[in-house]
Design an enzyme around this catalytic site. Structure first.
Site, PDB file in Angstrom:
ATOM      1  CD1 TRP A  40      -2.490 -18.341 -36.349  1.00 19.42           C
ATOM      2  CD2 TRP A  40      -4.040 -19.158 -34.969  1.00 19.42           C
ATOM      3  NE1 TRP A  40      -1.862 -18.730 -35.199  1.00 19.42           N
ATOM      4  CE2 TRP A  40      -2.794 -19.237 -34.329  1.00 19.42           C
ATOM      5  CE3 TRP A  40      -5.180 -19.613 -34.296  1.00 19.42           C
ATOM      6  CZ2 TRP A  40      -2.646 -19.750 -33.042  1.00 19.42           C
ATOM      7  CZ3 TRP A  40      -5.018 -20.131 -33.019  1.00 19.42           C
ATOM      8  CH2 TRP A  40      -3.771 -20.197 -32.418  1.00 19.42           C
ATOM      9  NE  ARG A  41       2.083 -20.256 -38.031  1.00 23.43           N
ATOM     10  CZ  ARG A  41       2.981 -20.710 -37.170  1.00 23.43           C
ATOM     11  NH1 ARG A  41       3.226 -22.009 -37.088  1.00 23.43           N
ATOM     12  NH2 ARG A  41       3.647 -19.881 -36.402  1.00 23.43           N
ATOM     13  CD  GLU A  53      -0.489 -12.186 -34.552  1.00 25.43           C
ATOM     14  OE1 GLU A  53       0.039 -11.771 -33.522  1.00 25.43           O
ATOM     15  OE2 GLU A  53      -0.004 -13.121 -35.225  1.00 25.43           O
ATOM     16  CE1 TYR A 136       4.265  -9.535 -33.142  1.00 24.11           C
ATOM     17  CE2 TYR A 136       2.015  -9.369 -32.305  1.00 24.11           C
ATOM     18  CZ  TYR A 136       3.049 -10.119 -32.841  1.00 24.11           C
ATOM     19  OH  TYR A 136       2.846 -11.450 -33.104  1.00 24.11           O
ATOM     20  CG  ASP A 154       6.364 -11.396 -30.453  1.00 28.42           C
ATOM     21  OD1 ASP A 154       7.552 -11.621 -30.817  1.00 28.42           O
ATOM     22  OD2 ASP A 154       5.485 -12.268 -30.502  1.00 28.42           O
ATOM     23  CB  CYS A 234      21.751 -23.622 -29.257  1.00 27.51           C
ATOM     24  SG  CYS A 234      21.242 -22.242 -28.224  1.00 27.51           S
ATOM     25  CB  CYS A 237      19.095 -22.960 -33.451  1.00 23.42           C
ATOM     26  SG  CYS A 237      18.755 -21.305 -34.044  1.00 23.42           S
TER      27      CYS A 237
HETATM   28 FE1  SF4 Z   1      20.453 -20.659 -29.697  1.00 30.20          FE
HETATM   29 FE2  SF4 Z   1      19.420 -20.211 -32.120  1.00 30.20          FE
HETATM   30 FE3  SF4 Z   1      18.591 -18.799 -30.054  1.00 30.20          FE
HETATM   31 FE4  SF4 Z   1      21.040 -18.452 -31.036  1.00 30.20          FE
HETATM   32  S1  SF4 Z   1      19.110 -18.002 -32.074  1.00 30.20           S
HETATM   33  S2  SF4 Z   1      20.476 -18.600 -28.874  1.00 30.20           S
HETATM   34  S3  SF4 Z   1      21.565 -20.537 -31.599  1.00 30.20           S
HETATM   35  S4  SF4 Z   1      18.336 -21.007 -30.312  1.00 30.20           S
END
Ligand code: SF4
Length: 399
Positions: A40-41, A53, A136, A154, A234, A237
């Site tokens: 769907w993208r 959705e 949403y 969401d 993280c 991220c």
């Molecule tokens: Fe971790 Fe990124 Fe979520 Fe922050 S936004 S908790 S850095 S994964």
């Protein structure tokens, strides 16, 4: 104007915190290089995006893909969805659960045909007005299909925003929820604004007309792939340097969803009755959970099942007028619906002087039953009934 209420979203938005430009820029760059290639993208067709959705509510991406492809093959236009027979609609949705979604989808398709000439409306207010479409979903359709600067919020986005901005309050509380919507709106509005300055910015520009679409999808995608409920990644991220929860070591503590309602165990007994190659099945009535779907005669019983306890015997006696000795265990299906942990124990019934349950009941061959939409649990019972040696004795359905 193509963007409908665009000016509404730019006016009245509170000043943006200092970090917003950096967050938006990093999310857009990350999404450009990391977005999953989902079917769907590859389209901007609002009907196709709308169907995706609705299917994705409460259902995982990998489960939805074949359902979405099949739906668009069978019902390629809004008019097709509006005019489809109830049996066909439910069969196309069989296994996705939460069947009110598909009935609302058809009602909305009928409104679009009757009030919008079959063309999906582009105004956010008109989209929001359609049956089964909340804030949403309207935001997702308008931002993804029409690149409008409208927010989405969401579960995935709530998790990302509460962690990113270090929001410790429960997102279900009214003020906190409103704050999250405002943050989501500020981010997508900023994405719309940098569209005009993309040439000067360091943000990667794939398509100048998809900034709002990409920003909203980047939030969803980050929540699905990186900022996951447990074991958030993280270190991978794109916004970790700006993330309050990461900096303050509060990732696992957010979002603060309060105490969950305790899970409740429920137990059902189902009876498989066969005569002359046909099985007795019934259709669930309008207004009931899983309305219009088919199932074997069954009823809720009050105590955990084990062997043939008196509760099952009483159920068989009350419903069919047969004794426990006429029952043989066939299969046990365990599954969850919201907070309910359901155990369905199915028994074959030895033909005899039984009293047949009448309401909406019909005798069907296995070939006929394959074309009907069954609830997931009763579909497993059906498999066990027609091929008992191939079916496992206990089946646990995925959530
Ligand atoms: Fe971790 Fe990124 Fe979520 Fe922050 S936004 S908790 S850095 S994964």
């Amino acid at each position: 104007m193509r963007w409908g209420n665009f000016s509404l979203y730019l006016e009245g938005v509170t000043p943006q915190p200092r970090n917003h430009p950096a967050i938006v820029s990093r999310l857009l760059n990350w999404f450009a290089g990391n977005a999953r290639d989902l079917p769907w993208r590859r389209t901007r067709d609002p009907y196709a995006i709308w169907v995706s959705e609705i299917m994705l509510q409460q259902t995982q991406v990998k489960t939805v893909i074949p359902f979405w492809e099949c739906w668009l093959r069978e019902l390629p236009t809004i008019a097709d969805a509006a005019n489809a027979q109830s049996d066909q609609l439910h069969k196309l949705w069989e296994g996705l659960g939460y069947y009110t979604r598909v009935r609302n989808l058809q009602k909305a398709a009928q409104v679009i045909v009757q009030q919008h000439g079959g063309k999906f409306p582009e105004s956010f207010a008109e989209v929001l007005d359609l049956p089964g479409i909340g804030r949403y979903t309207a935001g997702a359709i308008c931002s993804i299909a029409f690149n409008q600067p409208v927010p989405i919020l969401d579960g995935n986005v709530i998790r990302v925003l509460t962690r990113l901005f270090g929001i410790a309050e429960n997102p279900k509380e009214k003020d906190t929820n409103a704050r999250l919507w405002t943050l989501a709106e500020q981010l997508v509005v900023h994405a719309a604004r940098i569209r005009q300055h993309a040439a000067k910015s360091r943000t990667r520009v794939k398509d100048e007309n998809d900034r709002c679409s990409s920003l909203n999808q980047s939030l969803m995608e980050l929540g699905a792939l990186v900022c996951t409920p447990r074991n958030a990644r993280c270190r991978h991220c794109p916004v970790r340097r700006l993330c309050v929860a990461f900096r303050e070591n509060r990732v696992e503590a957010l979002p603060n969803l309060g105490r969950r309602a305790p899970a409740t165990a429920r137990h059902f007994a189902a009876f498989v009755i066969e005569q002359g190659g046909k099985f007795l099945v019934r259709q669930r009535p309008s207004g009931a959970v899983n309305a219009h779907l088919w199932e074997f005669p069954n009823l809720e019983i009050g105590a955990p099942l084990s062997g043939l306890p008196t509760t099952v015997a009483a159920a068989a006696e009350g419903m069919l007028g047969v004794a426990a000795r006429d029952l043989s265990p066939l299969v046990t299906v365990k599954h969850s619906i919201t907070r309910y942990r359901i155990t369905l124990e199915a028994f074959t019934v030895r033909p005899g002087q039984m009293r047949f349950p009448q309401e909406s009941a019909a005798w069907k061959t296995s070939a006929q039953m394959r074309r009907l939409a069954f609830t997931s649990a009763h579909r497993r019972v059906l498999h066990a009934a027609v091929a008992p040696s191939a079916a496992p004795r206990i089946t646990v359905l995925p959530r």
